[in-house]
Design an enzyme around this catalytic site. Sequence first.
Site, PDB file in Angstrom:
ATOM      1  CG  HIS A 146      -0.038 -19.707  37.322  1.00  0.00           C
ATOM      2  ND1 HIS A 146      -0.275 -19.864  35.982  1.00  0.00           N
ATOM      3  CD2 HIS A 146      -1.141 -19.114  37.834  1.00  0.00           C
ATOM      4  CE1 HIS A 146      -1.479 -19.389  35.696  1.00  0.00           C
ATOM      5  NE2 HIS A 146      -2.024 -18.927  36.791  1.00  0.00           N
ATOM      6  CG  HIS A 151      -2.235 -14.260  36.311  1.00  0.00           C
ATOM      7  ND1 HIS A 151      -3.411 -14.198  35.584  1.00  0.00           N
ATOM      8  CD2 HIS A 151      -2.210 -15.501  36.857  1.00  0.00           C
ATOM      9  CE1 HIS A 151      -4.064 -15.343  35.678  1.00  0.00           C
ATOM     10  NE2 HIS A 151      -3.350 -16.152  36.437  1.00  0.00           N
ATOM     11  CD  GLU A 192      -5.505 -18.527  34.902  1.00  0.00           C
ATOM     12  OE1 GLU A 192      -5.618 -18.140  36.058  1.00  0.00           O
ATOM     13  OE2 GLU A 192      -4.390 -18.672  34.362  1.00  0.00           O
ATOM     14  CB  SER A 211       2.915 -19.810  33.949  1.00  0.00           C
ATOM     15  OG  SER A 211       1.740 -20.603  34.039  1.00  0.00           O
TER      16      SER A 211
HETATM   17  C1  H4B Z   1     -12.930 -16.458  39.697  1.00  0.00           C
HETATM   18  C2  H4B Z   1     -12.491 -17.730  39.185  1.00  0.00           C
HETATM   19  O1  H4B Z   1     -13.544 -18.612  39.265  1.00  0.00           O
HETATM   20  C3  H4B Z   1     -11.244 -18.349  39.738  1.00  0.00           C
HETATM   21  O2  H4B Z   1     -11.417 -19.705  39.973  1.00  0.00           O
HETATM   22  C4  H4B Z   1     -10.584 -17.684  40.925  1.00  0.00           C
HETATM   23  C5  H4B Z   1     -10.969 -18.169  42.295  1.00  0.00           C
HETATM   24  N1  H4B Z   1      -9.935 -17.944  43.300  1.00  0.00           N
HETATM   25  C6  H4B Z   1      -8.647 -17.655  42.974  1.00  0.00           C
HETATM   26  N2  H4B Z   1      -7.724 -17.421  43.947  1.00  0.00           N
HETATM   27  C7  H4B Z   1      -6.446 -17.111  43.606  1.00  0.00           C
HETATM   28  N3  H4B Z   1      -5.545 -16.867  44.567  1.00  0.00           N
HETATM   29  N4  H4B Z   1      -6.061 -17.059  42.312  1.00  0.00           N
HETATM   30  C8  H4B Z   1      -6.940 -17.297  41.321  1.00  0.00           C
HETATM   31  O3  H4B Z   1      -6.584 -17.234  40.122  1.00  0.00           O
HETATM   32  C9  H4B Z   1      -8.272 -17.609  41.629  1.00  0.00           C
HETATM   33  N5  H4B Z   1      -9.194 -17.855  40.635  1.00  0.00           N
HETATM   34 FE   FE2 Z   2      -3.907 -17.974  37.039  1.00  0.00          FE
END
Ligand code: H4B
Ligand code: FE2
Length: 295
Positions: A146, A151, A192, A211
């Site tokens: 993903h 991304h 997303e 994804s």
């Molecule tokens: C910022 C937003 O709320 C989101 O949930 C963030 C939090 N932590 C994350 N951590 C990782 N590794 N990847 C992510 O996409 C996210 N998304």
């Molecule tokens: Fe993501």
Amino acid sequence: MKNDFHDGVNKGVAPVTYGQGDRPPRGDYSRARADYSCEQDMARYTEADHETYRRLYARQLRQLPGLACQAFIDAVEQLGAPDRIPRFSDISARLSKATGWQIVGVPGLIPEEAFFALLAQRKFPVTDWIRTPEEFDYVVEPDVFHDLFGHVPLLFNPVFADYMQAYGAGGLKASRLDACELLARLYWYTVEFGLIDTPQGLRAYGAGILSSAGELRHAVLSPEPQRIAFDLQRLMRTLYKIDSYQAGYFVIDSFRQLFDATAPDFTPVYAAVRQQPLVEAGIVLDGERCFTPAG
Ligand SMILES: C[C@H](O)[C@H](O)[C@H]1CNc2nc(N)[nH]c(=O)c2N1
Ligand SMILES: [Fe+2]
Ligand SMILES: N[C@@H](Cc1ccccc1)C(=O)O
């Protein structure tokens, strides 16, 4: 229908309970540094892991024409060989030349502040493990497929790359204004699950769509979901579900529009949004412009 990208952390749960409810986080956080980044240990991948990556990549690549935005299609080959989990440092070498971004390994979902801080430094956190073969069609938390396939290609697009860094810097500000939930919705409905309108019709740019085997068709072709024009404040008060296909999507007309819409100071935006009621996903309010699915 379940989407195959489910980010329990959008519920703002503490790092120790990432994932579903009180399930322990899946990754090995003991190896993470203070900024939550960790080395990608290539030796940990089994042949089954590489085969899972190869199968996921092949299935998604076949679906892209007519569904994914052109900037994504143009950049996806920058991920490197399609048949093995790539070395993050190899991708970073190409990415840094293109937009100054690099990717860093993380054990999985990380706290919002840490996430924002990495984005603000043009470091994109990529989960270092891959789903099991049994999870081929649905994985509860974002895995390396993903994060890489969804991304990383758009980080090669200069305007989108600038938006992602601005988002990180904005997130750090939002944390201080207790507005992380509003920014989480912005991330959810753009990075997303964002759609973009093009002369050829609607296309996907959101990683959670790109994804996903099923959601790519659902988001772009299905008559079921609502698709309304991007409106920052409307998007910030729109709820979402994290483990099913989206009932509603927001549509931008360019990455420039997205970057420009988020340039001003958000403090008054947060105040205005808080005075308005929350809206369930999939609802269309009076006068809102809807988009029809791509032909
Ligand atoms: C910022 C937003 O709320 C989101 O949930 C963030 C939090 N932590 C994350 N951590 C990782 N590794 N990847 C992510 O996409 C996210 N998304
Ligand atoms: Fe993501
Ligand atoms: N420009 C916003 C922050 C932000 C930028 C980009 C994306 C999201 C938020 C502010 O100053 O508050």
